[in-house]
Write a protein that holds these residues in place. Structure first.
Motif, short mmCIF file in Angstrom:
data_model
loop_
_atom_site.label_atom_id
_atom_site.label_comp_id
_atom_site.label_asym_id
_atom_site.label_seq_id
_atom_site.Cartn_x
_atom_site.Cartn_y
_atom_site.Cartn_z
N PRO A 11 6.75 52.25 -39.25
CA PRO A 11 6.53 53.69 -39.34
C PRO A 11 5.05 54.01 -39.17
CG PRO A 11 6.98 52.77 -41.52
CD PRO A 11 7.23 51.68 -40.53
N PRO A 12 4.71 55.07 -38.44
CA PRO A 12 3.29 55.44 -38.27
C PRO A 12 2.63 55.73 -39.61
CG PRO A 12 4.69 56.63 -36.73
CD PRO A 12 5.60 55.95 -37.70
N ALA A 13 1.36 55.34 -39.74
CA ALA A 13 0.59 55.60 -40.95
C ALA A 13 -0.22 56.87 -40.75
CB ALA A 13 -0.33 54.43 -41.25
N ILE A 14 0.10 57.91 -41.51
CA ILE A 14 -0.58 59.20 -41.38
C ILE A 14 -1.46 59.41 -42.60
CG2 ILE A 14 -0.28 61.68 -41.07
CD1 ILE A 14 0.70 59.94 -38.75
N HIS A 15 -2.73 59.76 -42.35
CA HIS A 15 -3.69 59.96 -43.44
C HIS A 15 -3.96 61.45 -43.61
CE1 HIS A 15 -4.37 55.65 -43.31
NE2 HIS A 15 -4.55 55.75 -42.01
N GLY A 16 -3.50 61.99 -44.73
CA GLY A 16 -3.72 63.40 -45.00
C GLY A 16 -2.74 64.29 -44.28
N PHE A 24 15.62 62.20 -43.94
CA PHE A 24 14.40 61.44 -43.67
C PHE A 24 13.48 61.38 -44.89
CE2 PHE A 24 15.20 62.81 -39.10
CZ PHE A 24 15.77 61.60 -38.77
N GLU A 25 13.56 62.38 -45.75
CA GLU A 25 12.72 62.37 -46.95
C GLU A 25 13.17 61.27 -47.91
OE1 GLU A 25 11.02 65.43 -50.40
OE2 GLU A 25 12.35 66.15 -48.81
N GLU A 26 14.47 61.09 -48.06
CA GLU A 26 14.99 60.03 -48.94
C GLU A 26 14.63 58.65 -48.39
OE1 GLU A 26 19.12 60.40 -49.72
OE2 GLU A 26 18.90 62.21 -50.94
N ILE A 27 14.56 58.52 -47.09
CA ILE A 27 14.20 57.24 -46.48
C ILE A 27 12.71 56.97 -46.65
CG2 ILE A 27 14.13 55.97 -44.28
CD1 ILE A 27 16.58 57.55 -43.41
N GLY A 28 11.93 58.04 -46.84
CA GLY A 28 10.49 57.90 -46.99
C GLY A 28 9.72 58.19 -45.72
N TRP A 29 10.32 58.95 -44.81
CA TRP A 29 9.70 59.22 -43.52
C TRP A 29 9.17 60.64 -43.38
CZ3 TRP A 29 13.45 56.70 -39.39
CH2 TRP A 29 13.44 55.31 -39.58
N SER A 30 9.22 61.42 -44.43
CA SER A 30 8.83 62.83 -44.32
C SER A 30 7.34 63.00 -44.02
CB SER A 30 9.18 63.59 -45.60
OG SER A 30 8.53 63.01 -46.72
N PHE A 44 4.39 62.38 -35.67
CA PHE A 44 3.06 61.85 -35.40
C PHE A 44 3.18 60.36 -35.11
CE2 PHE A 44 2.11 65.56 -38.02
CZ PHE A 44 1.02 66.12 -37.36
N ASP A 45 2.47 59.89 -34.06
CA ASP A 45 2.47 58.46 -33.76
C ASP A 45 1.31 57.78 -34.49
OD1 ASP A 45 0.17 59.02 -32.35
OD2 ASP A 45 1.06 58.73 -30.36
N ASP A 46 1.07 56.50 -34.18
CA ASP A 46 0.03 55.73 -34.88
C ASP A 46 -1.36 56.30 -34.68
OD1 ASP A 46 1.54 53.69 -36.17
OD2 ASP A 46 1.92 52.77 -34.23
N ALA A 47 -1.57 56.97 -33.53
CA ALA A 47 -2.89 57.55 -33.25
C ALA A 47 -2.96 59.01 -33.70
CB ALA A 47 -3.20 57.45 -31.75
N GLU A 48 -1.94 59.44 -34.44
CA GLU A 48 -1.83 60.81 -34.97
C GLU A 48 -1.73 61.85 -33.87
OE1 GLU A 48 -4.87 61.47 -37.90
OE2 GLU A 48 -4.01 60.02 -39.30
N ASN A 49 -1.22 61.43 -32.71
CA ASN A 49 -0.82 62.39 -31.68
C ASN A 49 0.60 62.85 -32.01
OD1 ASN A 49 -3.21 61.90 -30.05
ND2 ASN A 49 -2.24 59.94 -29.55
N VAL A 50 0.95 64.04 -31.56
CA VAL A 50 2.29 64.56 -31.82
C VAL A 50 3.19 64.27 -30.63
CG1 VAL A 50 3.67 66.62 -32.28
CG2 VAL A 50 1.45 66.35 -33.38
N VAL A 51 4.37 63.72 -30.94
CA VAL A 51 5.31 63.29 -29.90
C VAL A 51 6.65 64.00 -30.12
CG1 VAL A 51 6.51 61.32 -28.87
CG2 VAL A 51 4.20 61.04 -29.83
#
Length: 384
Positions: A53-58, A291-297, A362-369
């Motif tokens: 899963p992509p890591a999003i900061h903030g 997706f929230e229960e899975i932890g992807w929100s 958001f992908d790994d580079a925090e671009n929106v896909v």
């Protein structure tokens, strides 16, 4: 007496403490449960074409263009409204990384796989209102040209797109730069950026106070320069063809189950009649993926979840048209009923129409896909 009291206290303490076997079994069960969850999430990520899963900061905000595009192609649950709206199955957005005060832009395309087919690439620039007032009435149109930088030392460049735009206008201007992006994906080192030149109709350099584009340095994120990339990753429907989910004919013959609510004795009796010992006919039932229960929100923008549905029930002889049977299922049902061959079961209740869903994330580079995934929703059920 003191010895007896101490012994009794020790026995009580041991009795109150969980046994070693109990703790070991409990620990093992927790580990197995965590392993199953980890493996399940890993497999679900594979369905969505990801390793992790992509890591999003903030907190990040998706560009309005991407939000509008998502709402155009998908309903509130992410189900595709029309499979032919999108060109390809993936749309990526990239913000300018150069943040230059000049009209130069550069976009990091490292997240685009070389296997993806580049269909269209667009440079989105937000044109601001002109500052100059003295020459405002002399120029009504200007020529805006977008160049690909080929060599920084010699300033060699290649024309990609050029057109006239009104001087007094404000808002988004879009330029097609597909050729340059294709070369950048093949050779990342060739990505030296873009240069925008604005000229009068006579060919002279335009006063930049009159023609201004928002930059990533001085303007709000909603107006930042953006590259929008339409691609196709080569995935195709491997089983059943997706159709318009608004086509009521696909599900009109099936009983519609409630969307949510806790299971009850009544709901259970729909699946199985203990008195008669027979299951209910083949039907479509809810199966909500949260997706929230899975932890992807944190990295999925929309939807928050979707109803995948599932098919359940029996396919008893004789199969009526409301069971949507295939010819093979009809023959199998007859063979089973006549007991002509041992070990032949009744047909199975399975999806006979599948819909695609769309994820905005958001992908790994925090671009929106924005990506479209085939065969994710059971549109209707039948006996196969």
């Amino acid at each position: 007496m003191l010895f007896l009291i101490s012994f009794a206290a020790l026995v009580s303490a041991v009795a109150a403490r969980p046994s070693l076997n109990f703790l070991e079994n409990h620990f093992t069960a927790d580990n197995e449960s965590e392993e199953v969850r980890s493996e399940a999430i890993k497999r679900l990520l594979e369905v969505f074409g990801m390793d992790d899963p992509p890591a999003i900061h903030g907190h990040k905000q998706a560009p309005q263009y991407m939000l509008d595009l998502y709402n155009t192609v998908a309903d509130v649950d992410g189900v595709t409204k029309d499979p032919y709206i999108l060109e390809g199955n993936t749309v990526r957005s990239f913000f300018d990384k150069l943040h230059s005060e000049q009209v130069e832009f550069r976009f990091n395309l490292s997240t685009v796989a070389m296997t993806e087919k580049i269909l269209t690439a667009e440079l989105h620039l937000f044109k601001l209102r002109p500052q100059g007032t003295t020459t405002f009435h002399r120029h009504h149109f200007c020529q805006v040209s977008v160049y690909q930088l080929l060599d920084t030392s010699t300033h060699e460049k290649k024309l990609l797109s050029s057109r006239l735009i009104p001087v007094h206008s404000t808002g988004w201007e879009v330029f097609t730069i597909t050729q340059a992006v294709r070369s950048w994906v093949v050779d990342e080192s060739s990505n030296l950026g873009l240069h925008v030149v604005v000229r009068t109709l006579g060919g002279s350099q335009m006063d930049m106070k009159m023609i201004r584009f928002a930059s990533g340095r001085n303007h709000h994120q909603s107006k930042q320069p953006m590259l929008v990339l339409f691609t196709d990753d080569g995935r195709r429907s491997t089983s059943l063809e997706s159709i318009d989910p608004n086509d009521t004919e696909a599900t009109s013959t099936l009983p519609q189950a409630p969307m949510s609510g806790p299971p009850s004795r009544t709901a259970r009796s729909l699946d199985y009649s203990e008195e008669e010992g027979t299951s209910s006919p083949c039907q479509r039932l809810p199966l909500y993926v949260d997706f929230e229960e899975i932890g992807w929100s944190g990295w999925i923008v929309s939807p928050r979840g979707y109803n995948a549905y599932h098919c359940k029930g029996s396919c008893p002889f004789p199969l009526g048209q409301n069971m949507r049977p295939s010819n093979h299922a009809t023959v199998q049902s007859i063979i089973n009923a006549l007991k002509l061959i041992k070990g032949i079961d009744t047909p199975c209740c399975v999806p006979d129409k599948l819909f695609s869903i769309n994820l905005l994330y958001f992908d790994d580079a925090e671009n929106v896909v924005l990506k479209q995934y085939n065969d994710m929703v059971a549109g209707s059920c039948g006996c196969q």
